[in-house]
Scaffold this active site. Structure first.
Site, PDB file in Angstrom:
ATOM      1  N   CYS A 174      -2.257   9.262   2.114  1.00  0.00           N
ATOM      2  CA  CYS A 174      -1.904   8.671   0.812  1.00  0.00           C
ATOM      3  C   CYS A 174      -2.946   9.059  -0.218  1.00  0.00           C
ATOM      4  CB  CYS A 174      -1.796   7.160   0.935  1.00  0.00           C
ATOM      5  SG  CYS A 174      -3.219   6.420   1.733  1.00  0.00           S
TER       6      CYS A 174
ATOM      7  N   GLU B  99       0.882  -1.175   0.000  1.00  0.00           N
ATOM      8  CA  GLU B  99       0.000   0.000   0.000  1.00  0.00           C
ATOM      9  C   GLU B  99       0.916   1.221   0.000  1.00  0.00           C
ATOM     10  OE1 GLU B  99      -3.251   0.035  -0.172  1.00  0.00           O
ATOM     11  OE2 GLU B  99      -3.809  -2.014   0.367  1.00  0.00           O
TER      12      GLU B  99
HETATM   13  P1  NAD Z   1       8.196   5.406   4.636  1.00  0.00           P
HETATM   14  O1  NAD Z   1       8.288   4.626   3.364  1.00  0.00           O
HETATM   15  O2  NAD Z   1       9.280   6.332   4.973  1.00  0.00           O
HETATM   16  O3  NAD Z   1       8.080   4.368   5.869  1.00  0.00           O
HETATM   17  C1  NAD Z   1       7.035   3.444   5.943  1.00  0.00           C
HETATM   18  C2  NAD Z   1       7.446   2.273   6.815  1.00  0.00           C
HETATM   19  O4  NAD Z   1       8.432   1.504   6.121  1.00  0.00           O
HETATM   20  C3  NAD Z   1       8.078   2.669   8.151  1.00  0.00           C
HETATM   21  O5  NAD Z   1       7.634   1.797   9.162  1.00  0.00           O
HETATM   22  C4  NAD Z   1       9.548   2.458   7.879  1.00  0.00           C
HETATM   23  O6  NAD Z   1      10.265   2.262   9.057  1.00  0.00           O
HETATM   24  C5  NAD Z   1       9.486   1.228   7.012  1.00  0.00           C
HETATM   25  N1  NAD Z   1      10.700   0.925   6.233  1.00  0.00           N
HETATM   26  C6  NAD Z   1      11.466   1.782   5.536  1.00  0.00           C
HETATM   27  N2  NAD Z   1      12.503   1.107   4.954  1.00  0.00           N
HETATM   28  C7  NAD Z   1      12.357  -0.201   5.294  1.00  0.00           C
HETATM   29  C8  NAD Z   1      13.111  -1.390   5.013  1.00  0.00           C
HETATM   30  N3  NAD Z   1      14.217  -1.360   4.281  1.00  0.00           N
HETATM   31  N4  NAD Z   1      12.679  -2.552   5.520  1.00  0.00           N
HETATM   32  C9  NAD Z   1      11.552  -2.599   6.261  1.00  0.00           C
HETATM   33  N5  NAD Z   1      10.812  -1.512   6.591  1.00  0.00           N
HETATM   34  C10 NAD Z   1      11.217  -0.322   6.093  1.00  0.00           C
HETATM   35  O7  NAD Z   1       6.773   6.151   4.615  1.00  0.00           O
HETATM   36  P2  NAD Z   1       6.193   7.237   5.645  1.00  0.00           P
HETATM   37  O8  NAD Z   1       6.896   8.536   5.453  1.00  0.00           O
HETATM   38  O9  NAD Z   1       6.112   6.667   7.007  1.00  0.00           O
HETATM   39  O10 NAD Z   1       4.685   7.371   5.123  1.00  0.00           O
HETATM   40  C11 NAD Z   1       4.295   8.148   4.042  1.00  0.00           C
HETATM   41  C12 NAD Z   1       4.136   7.310   2.790  1.00  0.00           C
HETATM   42  O11 NAD Z   1       3.241   6.226   3.027  1.00  0.00           O
HETATM   43  C13 NAD Z   1       3.511   8.092   1.647  1.00  0.00           C
HETATM   44  O12 NAD Z   1       4.150   7.740   0.453  1.00  0.00           O
HETATM   45  C14 NAD Z   1       2.064   7.624   1.649  1.00  0.00           C
HETATM   46  O13 NAD Z   1       1.403   7.781   0.419  1.00  0.00           O
HETATM   47  C15 NAD Z   1       2.238   6.192   2.015  1.00  0.00           C
HETATM   48  N6  NAD Z   1       1.000   5.622   2.563  1.00  0.00           N
HETATM   49  C16 NAD Z   1       0.291   4.781   1.768  1.00  0.00           C
HETATM   50  C17 NAD Z   1      -0.915   4.272   2.231  1.00  0.00           C
HETATM   51  C18 NAD Z   1      -1.738   3.372   1.363  1.00  0.00           C
HETATM   52  O14 NAD Z   1      -2.623   2.699   1.894  1.00  0.00           O
HETATM   53  N7  NAD Z   1      -1.520   3.315   0.059  1.00  0.00           N
HETATM   54  C19 NAD Z   1      -1.366   4.584   3.516  1.00  0.00           C
HETATM   55  C20 NAD Z   1      -0.587   5.435   4.303  1.00  0.00           C
HETATM   56  C21 NAD Z   1       0.602   5.945   3.807  1.00  0.00           C
END
Ligand code: NAD
Length: 503
Positions: free
Chosen positions: A294, A260
């Site tokens: 998102c 997602e």
């Molecule tokens: P992010 O990608 O920085 O982090 C998201 C999660 O991924 C965090 O828990 C982070 O610690 C983890 N992560 C990062 N690198 C990783 C790795 N190598 N291995 C495992 N885990 C890892 O995102 P963010 O800044 O927290 O959130 C914003 C983003 O999330 C935006 O792009 C938004 O659109 C998206 N989002 C999407 C949805 C959806 O349902 N499509 C919902 C909410 C947020």
């Protein structure tokens, strides 16, 4: 902040919980700060790979028994989890507001979404049905059944620190899975409080370990979890960059993944739209949650016949948004999550202006403590590179169009494919937007904005948004494995397709 103590949050909190509840963790301490003030709320001592191992082993062990508990019995426990969330809704909603800066009603709304997911999952626990099929062979019967999948590793983004986990955990539990949660380090306290509330119910029933929590770094805990073959499904919510990386690792071990990821959502305002409705919907979708959903609307396509009159109304509406303390009842927009997000806002505006955009309103960082910015509107051309990117901030790009088909094509001409909306009173234009040649997004709405989905529908998007579907409809199937069964109740052994193999 008395809600913190009622939620069991102390000044320093352990970052891992398994079958025996929370246990001491030895990693570095991270401080969670209030984005509205920049003040520390509390700290968390992070977990590392060895603590992850303990939680994952608990979840794998508990799965062996949890999967054999009848699904409606699992549903009864999830019903109690939903009730526990109801009891703590006010406090947990306050913590969401305090930790990520959502306004009070959105903080409460987020917890309500988790409660709704619990209720939905309880109903599902008696409906995890498969198909019964007619066999081509006499005295044979075929059917499909759905079995629990295993341990589900859940990675969550900062902006829905409670509900996105619940989408996964509530379905996972009724489906017979156990769950290990790696939350965002930008919202660890909400995860700790949420886990404590839900785990207490499981512990009371002797099911400690069915839900696990590991608050740790991406490199040690995140990567370890993603590579772990015990994680039958990795459900990851966050940026496209993260999802692409995680997806590759899980694909390499042929595990299952549910992604997602980022959106770049558009709203089309047709020449025959109800403009009052469109105005309110745009304001909530573009400015609500400070543009940190998102599904936030980032691109507005306005029909040329209404654009000149509508743009000043939009500008006035953007300027009238009450920005400030997200805990205050009349605030409509709180802060961005942190200084990095403020820098992202600044740099996107700089790029938009250098690429030929015109600033209509906003563009400033507020001169006060915390990460506050102004809602921003920029008149732009659809081919400006910055308009193809997701900037997690309240910035909306405005475009004019004369031909609806062209507007839909431009809406679709980005890498992301999450949410979309058209405002029109034309039945034909609405249907063309929803047709196979219309919006290419996972969500397409008519006379409703891009954000604020209900849990009953399947949620997710196409292309760089990752293709996953969570929450309602038949999303539960991602958390189970399908088995096809053929039963012979006769006394001969006919082979399919007429094959003969008689000795
Ligand atoms: P992010 O990608 O920085 O982090 C998201 C999660 O991924 C965090 O828990 C982070 O610690 C983890 N992560 C990062 N690198 C990783 C790795 N190598 N291995 C495992 N885990 C890892 O995102 P963010 O800044 O927290 O959130 C914003 C983003 O999330 C935006 O792009 C938004 O659109 C998206 N989002 C999407 C949805 C959806 O349902 N499509 C919902 C909410 C947020």
């Amino acid at each position: 902040m008395s809600f913190l103590s009622r939620l069991g949050i102390t000044s320093s909190n352990p970052g891992a919980a398994g079958a025996a509840g929370f246990f001491p963790t030895s990693g570095p301490e991270v401080i969670s700060t209030d984005p509205a003030t920049g003040e520390p709320i509390a700290s968390v001592r992070l977990a590392g790979a060895s603590e992850y191992e303990q939680v994952a082993a608990d979840a794998a062990r508990v799965f062996q028994d949890w999967r054999m508990l009848p699904a409606p019995k699992r549903g009864e426990i999830v019903r109690e989890i939903g009730n526990a969330l109801r009891e703590h809704k006010d406090d947990l909603g306050a913590l969401v507001t305090c930790e990520v800066g959502k306004i009070r009603s959105e903080g409460l709304g987020e917890v309500q979404e988790s409660i709704d997911m619990a209720d939905f999952a309880v109903g599902l626990s008696r409906q995890l049905y498969g198909l019964s099929l007619h066999s081509e062979r006499p005295l044979h019967r075929m059917y499909e059944q759905w079995h629990p999948l295993g341990v589900v590793g859940v990675i969550t983004a900062f902006n829905f620190p409670n509900a996105v986990w619940a989408w996964n955990a509530m379905l996972g539990l009724v489906c017979g899975d156990t769950v290990v949660w790696k939350p965002s380090l930008k919202a660890p306290l909400t995860a700790i409080a949420t886990h404590r509330i839900c785990d207490a119910v499981l512990q009371r029933h002797g099911w400690g370990g069915a839900l696990g929590l590991v608050v740790g770094g991406d490199a040690d805990v995140g990567e370890t979890m993603v590579k772990d073959r015990r994680m039958a499904l990795i459900s990851a919510t966050g940026s496209t960059r993260m999802g692409r990386h995680v997806g590759e690792i899980v694909a390499h071990r042929l595990g299952r993944v549910l992604l997602e990821l980022g959106g770049n959502n558009a709203m089309i305002v047709n020449r025959d739209a109800d403009l009052d409705l469109a105005l309110r919907a745009i304001l909530f979708a573009a400015v609500g949650t400070a543009g940190q959903r998102c599904t936030s609307a980032r691109r507005l396509f306005l029909h040329a016949d209404i654009a000149d009159a509508f743009i000043p109304r939009l500008v006035r509406a953007f300027r009238s948004v009450r920005i400030g303390d997200p805990m205050a009842e009349d605030t409509l927009m709180g802060p961005l999550i942190d200084a990095g997000a403020v820098e992202g806002y600044r740099s996107a505006i700089r790029e938009a202006l250098s690429q030929g955009g015109t600033l209509l309103t906003g563009g400033n960082v507020l001169d006060r403590p915390g990460s506050f910015v102004e809602p921003t509107l920029i008149e732009a051309r659809a081919d400006m590179p910055i308009c193809r990117e997701e900037t997690f901030a309240p910035i909306a790009y405005v475009f004019r169009f004369t031909d609806l088909a062209e507007a839909i094509a431009q809406q679709n001409a980005v890498d992301q494919g999450l949410s979309s909306a058209i405002f029109t009173d034309s039945f034909r234009d609405a249907e063309s937007f929803l047709s196979a040649a219309g919006s290419d997004c996972g969500i397409a709405n008519v006379n409703i904005g891009t954000s604020g989905a209900e849990i009953g529908g399947a949620f997710g998007g196409e292309k760089d948004t990752g293709g996953g579907r969570e929450a309602g409809s038949d999303s539960w199937k991602a958390y189970m494995r399908r088995q096809t069964n053929t039963l012979n109740w006769g006394r001969t052994l006919p082979l399919a397709q007429g094959v003969k193999f008689d000795v």
